[in-house]
Design a protein around this motif. Structure first.
Motif, PDB file in Angstrom:
ATOM      1  N   LEU A  42      -5.926   6.488   5.508  1.00  0.00           N
ATOM      2  CA  LEU A  42      -7.143   5.796   5.942  1.00  0.00           C
ATOM      3  C   LEU A  42      -7.802   5.075   4.775  1.00  0.00           C
ATOM      4  CD1 LEU A  42      -9.298   5.159   8.062  1.00  0.00           C
ATOM      5  CD2 LEU A  42     -10.349   7.383   7.565  1.00  0.00           C
ATOM      6  N   LEU A  43      -7.858   5.726   3.619  1.00  0.00           N
ATOM      7  CA  LEU A  43      -8.451   5.076   2.455  1.00  0.00           C
ATOM      8  C   LEU A  43      -7.617   3.877   2.034  1.00  0.00           C
ATOM      9  CD1 LEU A  43     -10.569   4.976   0.237  1.00  0.00           C
ATOM     10  CD2 LEU A  43      -9.210   6.639  -1.053  1.00  0.00           C
ATOM     11  N   GLY A  44      -6.301   4.026   2.050  1.00  0.00           N
ATOM     12  CA  GLY A  44      -5.435   2.895   1.723  1.00  0.00           C
ATOM     13  C   GLY A  44      -5.635   1.719   2.663  1.00  0.00           C
ATOM     14  N   GLU A  88       0.235 -10.822   3.173  1.00  0.00           N
ATOM     15  CA  GLU A  88       1.115  -9.970   3.971  1.00  0.00           C
ATOM     16  C   GLU A  88       0.999  -8.550   3.428  1.00  0.00           C
ATOM     17  OE1 GLU A  88       5.063 -11.462   3.693  1.00  0.00           O
ATOM     18  OE2 GLU A  88       4.684 -13.218   4.950  1.00  0.00           O
ATOM     19  N   VAL A  89       0.587  -7.620   4.294  1.00  0.00           N
ATOM     20  CA  VAL A  89       0.395  -6.235   3.869  1.00  0.00           C
ATOM     21  C   VAL A  89       1.570  -5.391   4.331  1.00  0.00           C
ATOM     22  CG1 VAL A  89      -1.097  -4.198   3.999  1.00  0.00           C
ATOM     23  CG2 VAL A  89      -2.117  -6.487   3.974  1.00  0.00           C
ATOM     24  N   ARG A  90       2.123  -4.613   3.424  1.00  0.00           N
ATOM     25  CA  ARG A  90       3.226  -3.696   3.737  1.00  0.00           C
ATOM     26  C   ARG A  90       2.797  -2.296   3.316  1.00  0.00           C
ATOM     27  NH1 ARG A  90       9.006  -3.733   3.360  1.00  0.00           N
ATOM     28  NH2 ARG A  90       9.696  -1.695   4.120  1.00  0.00           N
ATOM     29  N   VAL A  91       2.801  -1.351   4.253  1.00  0.00           N
ATOM     30  CA  VAL A  91       2.415   0.022   3.967  1.00  0.00           C
ATOM     31  C   VAL A  91       3.664   0.873   3.757  1.00  0.00           C
ATOM     32  CG1 VAL A  91       1.201   2.083   4.798  1.00  0.00           C
ATOM     33  CG2 VAL A  91       0.277  -0.197   5.288  1.00  0.00           C
ATOM     34  N   VAL A  92       3.701   1.609   2.654  1.00  0.00           N
ATOM     35  CA  VAL A  92       4.801   2.518   2.346  1.00  0.00           C
ATOM     36  C   VAL A  92       4.280   3.939   2.472  1.00  0.00           C
ATOM     37  CG1 VAL A  92       6.443   3.290   0.605  1.00  0.00           C
ATOM     38  CG2 VAL A  92       5.877   0.853   0.791  1.00  0.00           C
ATOM     39  N   VAL A 105       0.859  -1.177   0.000  1.00  0.00           N
ATOM     40  CA  VAL A 105       0.000   0.000   0.000  1.00  0.00           C
ATOM     41  C   VAL A 105       0.896   1.228   0.000  1.00  0.00           C
ATOM     42  CG1 VAL A 105      -1.851   1.241   1.176  1.00  0.00           C
ATOM     43  CG2 VAL A 105      -1.741  -1.260   1.326  1.00  0.00           C
ATOM     44  N   VAL A 106       0.816   2.020  -1.063  1.00  0.00           N
ATOM     45  CA  VAL A 106       1.605   3.246  -1.169  1.00  0.00           C
ATOM     46  C   VAL A 106       0.698   4.427  -0.852  1.00  0.00           C
ATOM     47  CG1 VAL A 106       3.004   4.722  -2.659  1.00  0.00           C
ATOM     48  CG2 VAL A 106       3.095   2.226  -2.925  1.00  0.00           C
ATOM     49  N   GLU A 128      11.545  -2.040  -2.908  1.00  0.00           N
ATOM     50  CA  GLU A 128      11.464  -3.495  -2.982  1.00  0.00           C
ATOM     51  C   GLU A 128      10.100  -3.999  -2.522  1.00  0.00           C
ATOM     52  OE1 GLU A 128      14.750  -4.798  -0.647  1.00  0.00           O
ATOM     53  OE2 GLU A 128      16.242  -4.443  -2.240  1.00  0.00           O
ATOM     54  N   ALA A 129       9.519  -3.336  -1.517  1.00  0.00           N
ATOM     55  CA  ALA A 129       8.195  -3.740  -1.043  1.00  0.00           C
ATOM     56  C   ALA A 129       7.163  -3.633  -2.152  1.00  0.00           C
ATOM     57  CB  ALA A 129       7.780  -2.883   0.154  1.00  0.00           C
ATOM     58  N   VAL A 130       7.311  -2.611  -3.003  1.00  0.00           N
ATOM     59  CA  VAL A 130       6.368  -2.397  -4.101  1.00  0.00           C
ATOM     60  C   VAL A 130       6.672  -3.318  -5.278  1.00  0.00           C
ATOM     61  CG1 VAL A 130       5.537  -0.711  -5.797  1.00  0.00           C
ATOM     62  CG2 VAL A 130       5.914  -0.020  -3.422  1.00  0.00           C
ATOM     63  N   THR A 131       7.938  -3.393  -5.670  1.00  0.00           N
ATOM     64  CA  THR A 131       8.279  -4.169  -6.865  1.00  0.00           C
ATOM     65  C   THR A 131       8.173  -5.674  -6.648  1.00  0.00           C
ATOM     66  OG1 THR A 131      10.640  -4.056  -6.297  1.00  0.00           O
ATOM     67  CG2 THR A 131       9.776  -2.350  -7.760  1.00  0.00           C
ATOM     68  N   GLU A 132       8.288  -6.126  -5.401  1.00  0.00           N
ATOM     69  CA  GLU A 132       8.195  -7.560  -5.125  1.00  0.00           C
ATOM     70  C   GLU A 132       6.789  -7.984  -4.732  1.00  0.00           C
ATOM     71  OE1 GLU A 132      11.083  -8.326  -2.121  1.00  0.00           O
ATOM     72  OE2 GLU A 132      12.785  -7.728  -3.382  1.00  0.00           O
ATOM     73  N   ALA A 133       5.852  -7.037  -4.663  1.00  0.00           N
ATOM     74  CA  ALA A 133       4.486  -7.351  -4.247  1.00  0.00           C
ATOM     75  C   ALA A 133       3.714  -8.055  -5.358  1.00  0.00           C
ATOM     76  CB  ALA A 133       3.756  -6.075  -3.838  1.00  0.00           C
TER      77      ALA A 133
END
Length: 206
Positions: A21-23, A42-46, A8-9, A73-78
């Protein structure tokens, strides 16, 4: 089964942030729908707010710092991405665009992406279609059909006879993202390639 990865960016600048909040709501809905299919997530927030200086340095030097590298990396590997920005002057924020500028042009190719935005009034909602969707189409991502815009008056409303409420739009968009993620094999674990020193030295010789 190996968990799917969802990034989640959030480009929100305030704290607390309606953009974050929307994310979070979109991520929770996507996670819930995938859990119903026995697909753990697995959720990762950026949070881009804390990466602003690192992003600027990367644009100038061409090299990301350790914290920014982890976010990229969190975004490109998601296996799927939720990208949320506040709308400024009828478009995405500069911070939001700068983050995706430092990601490689092919890094999001074929990756499911849900686009969303927040703003003060509903008249900015078309920015999703004339700004965000073309951006991710250029990056060759698979953008889900439903984009979610939340104006100030949308929070806590159920919609009317002509428009769906925010909760309905969130569920629909999350369902579309979950469908795409469930149809993809889980992203493989990154493998670091080690080049022998002799090979690196040979490449430097004339």
């Amino acid at each position: 089964m190996k968990p799917l990865k969802l990034a989640v960016v959030s480009a929100g600048l305030s704290q607390p942030s309606s953009t974050r909040l929307l994310g979070d709501r979109l991520a929770e809905a996507t996670e819930r729908l995938l859990a119903g299919r026995d697909r753990p997530v697995e959720v990762r927030v950026v949070e881009l707010r804390g990466l602003a200086v690192d992003i600027a340095n990367n644009l100038v030097t061409g090299f990301p710092g350790a914290t920014l590298r982890e976010a990229i990396e969190a975004v490109t590997e998601a296996d799927g991405v939720i990208a949320v920005t506040p709308i400024f002057t009828a478009s995405y924020s500069g911070l939001f665009k700068s983050f995706f500028d430092v990601i490689g042009n092919t890094a999001l190719a074929g990756k499911p992406v849900l686009i969303a935005a927040t703003g003060g009034t509903a008249r900015h909602s078309l920015a999703l279609e004339h700004a965000l969707r073309p951006l991710f189409s250029y990056l060759r991502a698979l953008v889900v059909p439903t984009a979610v815009y939340a104006a100030s008056e949308d929070w806590g409303t159920g919609g009317d006879a002509r428009t769906d409420g925010l909760a309905t739009r969130v569920t629909r968009a999350a369902g579309e993202l979950a469908d795409l993620m469930a149809g993809r094999p889980a992203a493989p674990e990154p493998v670091e390639t080690v080049i022998p020193f002799e090979q690196q030295l040979a490449a430097l010789r004339p």
